[in-house]
Write an enzyme that holds these catalytic residues in place. Structure first.
Site, mmCIF file in Angstrom:
data_model
loop_
_atom_site.group_PDB
_atom_site.id
_atom_site.type_symbol
_atom_site.label_atom_id
_atom_site.label_comp_id
_atom_site.label_asym_id
_atom_site.label_seq_id
_atom_site.Cartn_x
_atom_site.Cartn_y
_atom_site.Cartn_z
ATOM 1 N N ASN A 7 0.877 -1.157 0.000
ATOM 2 C CA ASN A 7 0.000 0.000 0.000
ATOM 3 C C ASN A 7 0.924 1.218 0.000
ATOM 4 O O ASN A 7 1.389 1.658 1.043
ATOM 5 C CB ASN A 7 -0.868 -0.076 1.263
ATOM 6 C CG ASN A 7 -1.973 0.940 1.283
ATOM 7 O OD1 ASN A 7 -1.873 1.968 0.636
ATOM 8 N ND2 ASN A 7 -3.016 0.651 2.047
ATOM 9 N N ARG A 98 -2.324 -1.551 -3.781
ATOM 10 C CA ARG A 98 -3.384 -0.552 -3.812
ATOM 11 C C ARG A 98 -2.962 0.502 -4.832
ATOM 12 O O ARG A 98 -1.870 1.062 -4.737
ATOM 13 C CB ARG A 98 -3.536 0.105 -2.443
ATOM 14 C CG ARG A 98 -4.458 1.298 -2.471
ATOM 15 C CD ARG A 98 -4.587 1.909 -1.099
ATOM 16 N NE ARG A 98 -5.348 3.146 -1.164
ATOM 17 C CZ ARG A 98 -4.949 4.298 -0.622
ATOM 18 N NH1 ARG A 98 -3.800 4.371 0.030
ATOM 19 N NH2 ARG A 98 -5.691 5.366 -0.716
ATOM 20 N N HIS A 186 -10.972 6.053 -1.970
ATOM 21 C CA HIS A 186 -11.205 5.205 -0.780
ATOM 22 C C HIS A 186 -12.149 4.053 -1.098
ATOM 23 O O HIS A 186 -12.785 3.482 -0.203
ATOM 24 C CB HIS A 186 -11.826 6.001 0.395
ATOM 25 C CG HIS A 186 -10.946 7.072 0.968
ATOM 26 N ND1 HIS A 186 -11.436 8.271 1.411
ATOM 27 C CD2 HIS A 186 -9.608 7.102 1.186
ATOM 28 C CE1 HIS A 186 -10.438 9.003 1.883
ATOM 29 N NE2 HIS A 186 -9.313 8.316 1.751
ATOM 30 N N GLY A 218 -7.467 11.585 5.064
ATOM 31 C CA GLY A 218 -8.375 11.938 3.975
ATOM 32 C C GLY A 218 -9.767 11.500 4.390
ATOM 33 O O GLY A 218 -9.919 10.529 5.127
ATOM 34 N N ARG A 247 -6.436 19.018 3.948
ATOM 35 C CA ARG A 247 -7.048 19.354 2.652
ATOM 36 C C ARG A 247 -8.345 20.117 2.868
ATOM 37 O O ARG A 247 -9.088 19.821 3.796
ATOM 38 C CB ARG A 247 -7.373 18.069 1.869
ATOM 39 C CG ARG A 247 -6.181 17.449 1.218
ATOM 40 C CD ARG A 247 -6.538 16.128 0.544
ATOM 41 N NE ARG A 247 -5.920 15.020 1.226
ATOM 42 C CZ ARG A 247 -6.215 13.735 1.014
ATOM 43 N NH1 ARG A 247 -7.127 13.424 0.117
ATOM 44 N NH2 ARG A 247 -5.604 12.781 1.674
ATOM 45 N N GLY A 337 -9.229 6.385 10.905
ATOM 46 C CA GLY A 337 -8.719 6.928 12.170
ATOM 47 C C GLY A 337 -9.727 7.723 12.996
ATOM 48 O O GLY A 337 -9.945 7.421 14.183
ATOM 49 N N GLU A 340 -13.202 5.627 13.533
ATOM 50 C CA GLU A 340 -13.109 4.504 14.482
ATOM 51 C C GLU A 340 -12.845 4.969 15.909
ATOM 52 O O GLU A 340 -13.185 4.281 16.860
ATOM 53 C CB GLU A 340 -11.950 3.571 14.078
ATOM 54 C CG GLU A 340 -12.197 2.810 12.800
ATOM 55 C CD GLU A 340 -10.922 2.242 12.201
ATOM 56 O OE1 GLU A 340 -10.022 1.846 12.959
ATOM 57 O OE2 GLU A 340 -10.817 2.224 10.968
ATOM 58 N N ASN A 341 -12.185 6.135 16.046
ATOM 59 C CA ASN A 341 -11.649 6.495 17.371
ATOM 60 C C ASN A 341 -12.233 7.730 18.031
ATOM 61 O O ASN A 341 -11.853 8.060 19.145
ATOM 62 C CB ASN A 341 -10.134 6.691 17.267
ATOM 63 C CG ASN A 341 -9.436 5.411 16.899
ATOM 64 O OD1 ASN A 341 -9.555 4.419 17.591
ATOM 65 N ND2 ASN A 341 -8.733 5.405 15.768
ATOM 66 N N GLU A 390 -7.907 -2.037 4.494
ATOM 67 C CA GLU A 390 -7.623 -1.988 3.051
ATOM 68 C C GLU A 390 -6.715 -3.123 2.617
ATOM 69 O O GLU A 390 -6.923 -3.731 1.570
ATOM 70 C CB GLU A 390 -6.951 -0.659 2.700
ATOM 71 C CG GLU A 390 -7.949 0.468 2.554
ATOM 72 C CD GLU A 390 -7.297 1.820 2.472
ATOM 73 O OE1 GLU A 390 -6.136 1.967 2.901
ATOM 74 O OE2 GLU A 390 -7.969 2.743 1.985
HETATM 75 P P1 AMP Z 1 -6.013 7.292 9.078
HETATM 76 O O1 AMP Z 1 -5.759 8.130 7.860
HETATM 77 O O2 AMP Z 1 -7.156 6.368 8.935
HETATM 78 O O3 AMP Z 1 -4.763 6.626 9.599
HETATM 79 O O4 AMP Z 1 -6.463 8.312 10.219
HETATM 80 C C1 AMP Z 1 -5.542 9.214 10.773
HETATM 81 C C2 AMP Z 1 -6.260 10.229 11.590
HETATM 82 O O5 AMP Z 1 -7.099 9.599 12.565
HETATM 83 C C3 AMP Z 1 -5.315 11.076 12.419
HETATM 84 O O6 AMP Z 1 -4.862 12.147 11.702
HETATM 85 C C4 AMP Z 1 -6.185 11.515 13.562
HETATM 86 O O7 AMP Z 1 -6.742 12.759 13.207
HETATM 87 C C5 AMP Z 1 -7.307 10.505 13.628
HETATM 88 N N1 AMP Z 1 -7.342 9.813 14.914
HETATM 89 C C6 AMP Z 1 -6.648 8.727 15.313
HETATM 90 N N2 AMP Z 1 -6.947 8.391 16.587
HETATM 91 C C7 AMP Z 1 -7.873 9.288 17.016
HETATM 92 C C8 AMP Z 1 -8.581 9.493 18.234
HETATM 93 N N3 AMP Z 1 -8.407 8.706 19.295
HETATM 94 N N4 AMP Z 1 -9.454 10.526 18.280
HETATM 95 C C9 AMP Z 1 -9.633 11.343 17.233
HETATM 96 N N5 AMP Z 1 -8.998 11.200 16.067
HETATM 97 C C10 AMP Z 1 -8.121 10.197 15.946
#
Ligand code: AMP
Length: 435
Positions: A7, A98, A186, A218, A247, A337, A340-341, A390
């Site tokens: 990826n 990917r 995506h 993104g 962005r 990110g 999920e979080n 992914e």
């Molecule tokens: P990804 O591109 O899926 O890896 O997501 C990355 C983004 O997820 C990071 O820039 C964070 O802004 C967000 N993120 C990760 N953990 C948390 C959390 N516990 N709470 C809020 N945002 C999170």
């Protein structure tokens, strides 16, 4: 079957090795080997990590002379040194990549041939940062692993059947002929989440209307009906739609012509402004990372508060738009990110849809398990948190393609490694590609 997945992104290189035997498992397995490089500018130190089933085995800071050299080093850890999990590259049966942009030509996972590589390089005009990195990854595998079948899985493919009214931009009609249209991105994860949602709810995917919200660095939403993406927020480029980490997402195009006239900004400067200095970072002035924006907001930073409120305002607005396109909603999915979080983002976004009978279970929302329904039992809409997978989705596509090509020995490690032999082996696989 051993499936290696690459990826290749503009800021990181993620790789996984999956070992698949018999039927596909119902739950995504933990890969026995996972390698990541977080890129730094050439000459500076990049972070390289290797994990075995989730536990870190190697952490290095390496000076990077070229990306190819770093990927080569990472791949060698598969069969050399303390992180080794196979005896040599010949054990790898198939490699999946990917690929961000497949244009209008590539709408299915595709066995990579020299013609495909040429087409991906041509398509780099649409996604310069991504497609070039992906071609580099393909060439490095060819060099390091040898003549193994390689498969491209496209991030645009899931959106390739967008109805024309959703895909066309209301500029001149000629734009469509020039390929200026909504492609959407995506797609690998939107498709995975839609399928996983149906699996979790034990429902037929064709019976569900889903809005999938991929909220990471993104961000994009997709409206899924009959298992197909019928609308999405990213467009001709991954800059369209919802505001993101750095962005801008959609803005009035008049702002661009205004800036061009007022400050004579070049295209490159504008690209930099909209891709790297906007979104959560541009508004908050704190960070592109939602965690840091939330922390700053909690300590009273008004710009961080504005960034968060803009983000959830836009999220609600796009969810509403997707519901209109779907003529209703059965399932809302949060993934990646932020999705999920961040209980804050999910709760605030869902708060706009109480009038539809959507009810969030606040306890589950505060601490969801991986891949869980966080709506109350009497909610009219199911709300799912699904971990983005992914790499697993790409491995599955490779497995399906290989299964379809069952008569072909996938360990195409020919005795005679001439170009002709290789071409005919690829050709055999290609003949078995799905229409
Ligand atoms: P990804 O591109 O899926 O890896 O997501 C990355 C983004 O997820 C990071 O820039 C964070 O802004 C967000 N993120 C990760 N953990 C948390 C959390 N516990 N709470 C809020 N945002 C999170």
């Amino acid at each position: 079957m051993k499936v290696l997945v690459l990826n290749s992104g503009s800021s990181s290189q993620k790789s996984c090795l999956y070992e698949l035997a018999g039927a596909l498992p119902e739950h995504p397995p933990e890969p026995p080997w996972q390698g990541t490089i977080e890129w730094a500018p050439l000459g500076q130190l990049a972070n390289l990590d290797v994990k075995h089933a989730g536990s870190r085995v190697i952490h290095e800071e390496r000076a990077i002379r070229s990306r190819q050299e770093a990927i080569e080093h990472l791949l060698h850890t598969l069969w050399e040194g303390k992180a080794r999990v196979i005896s040599g590259p010949e054990e790898i049966n198939v490699v999946g990549h990917r690929v961000v942009h497949g244009g209008q030509e590539y709408t299915q996972p595709t066995v990579i041939t020299p013609q495909v590589i040429a087409a991906l390089s041509r398509l780099a005009v649409f996604a310069p940062l991504h497609n070039r990195a992906e071609v580099e990854g393909i060439e490095t595998v060819e060099r390091v692993v040898g003549p193994v079948p390689q498969v491209a899985v496209f991030d645009t493919a899931f959106h390739s059947q967008l109805p024309l009214p959703a895909a066309a931009y209301p500029g001149p009609f000629e734009w469509l002929e020039q390929g200026i249209r909504r492609y959407g991105f995506h797609g690998i994860n939107h498709q995975y989440c839609a399928e996983r949602a149906a699996q979790l709810l034990a429902k037929d995917l064709d019976s569900l209307r889903l809005v999938t919200c991929h909220l990471g660095n993104g961000c994009s939403l997709a409206a899924v009906r009959n298992g197909r993406s019928i609308d999405t927020t990213m467009g001709f480029t991954p800059l369209d739609g919802l505001m993101m980490g750095s962005r801008s997402g959609s803005i009035d195009p008049g702002i661009l012509t205004y800036l061009m006239r007022q400050s004579q900004m070049t295209g490159e400067e504008m690209d930099d402004l909209l891709n790297k200095k906007s979104g959560l970072l541009g508004i908050s002035g704190v960070s592109s990372d939602m965690r840091e924006v939330l922390t700053a907001m909690a300590s009273g930073n008004p710009r961080a508060k504005l960034a968060f409120e803009m983000f959830v305002h836009q999220l609600r607005s796009y969810i509403g738009a997707m519901i209109g396109v779907l003529e209703g909603i059965d399932v809302l999915v949060f993934t990646a990110g932020i999705g999920e979080n961040s209980p804050e983002v999910r709760a605030t976004a869902c708060g706009g849809f109480g009038f539809l009978g959507l009810k969030l279970d606040l306890e589950k929302n505060a601490r969801p398990q991986a891949d869980q329904d966080i709506a109350t039992p009497d909610s009219a809409v199911r709300v799912l948190v699904i971990r983005a997978q992914e790499d697993w989705a790409i491995a599955r596509e490779c497995w399906r393609l290989a299964r379809d090509a069952a008569s072909v020995d996938l360990r195409l490690r020919a005795q005679d490694e001439t170009a002709t032999a290789k071409a005919s082996q690829f050709q055999k696989l290609k003949e078995t590609e799905r229409p």
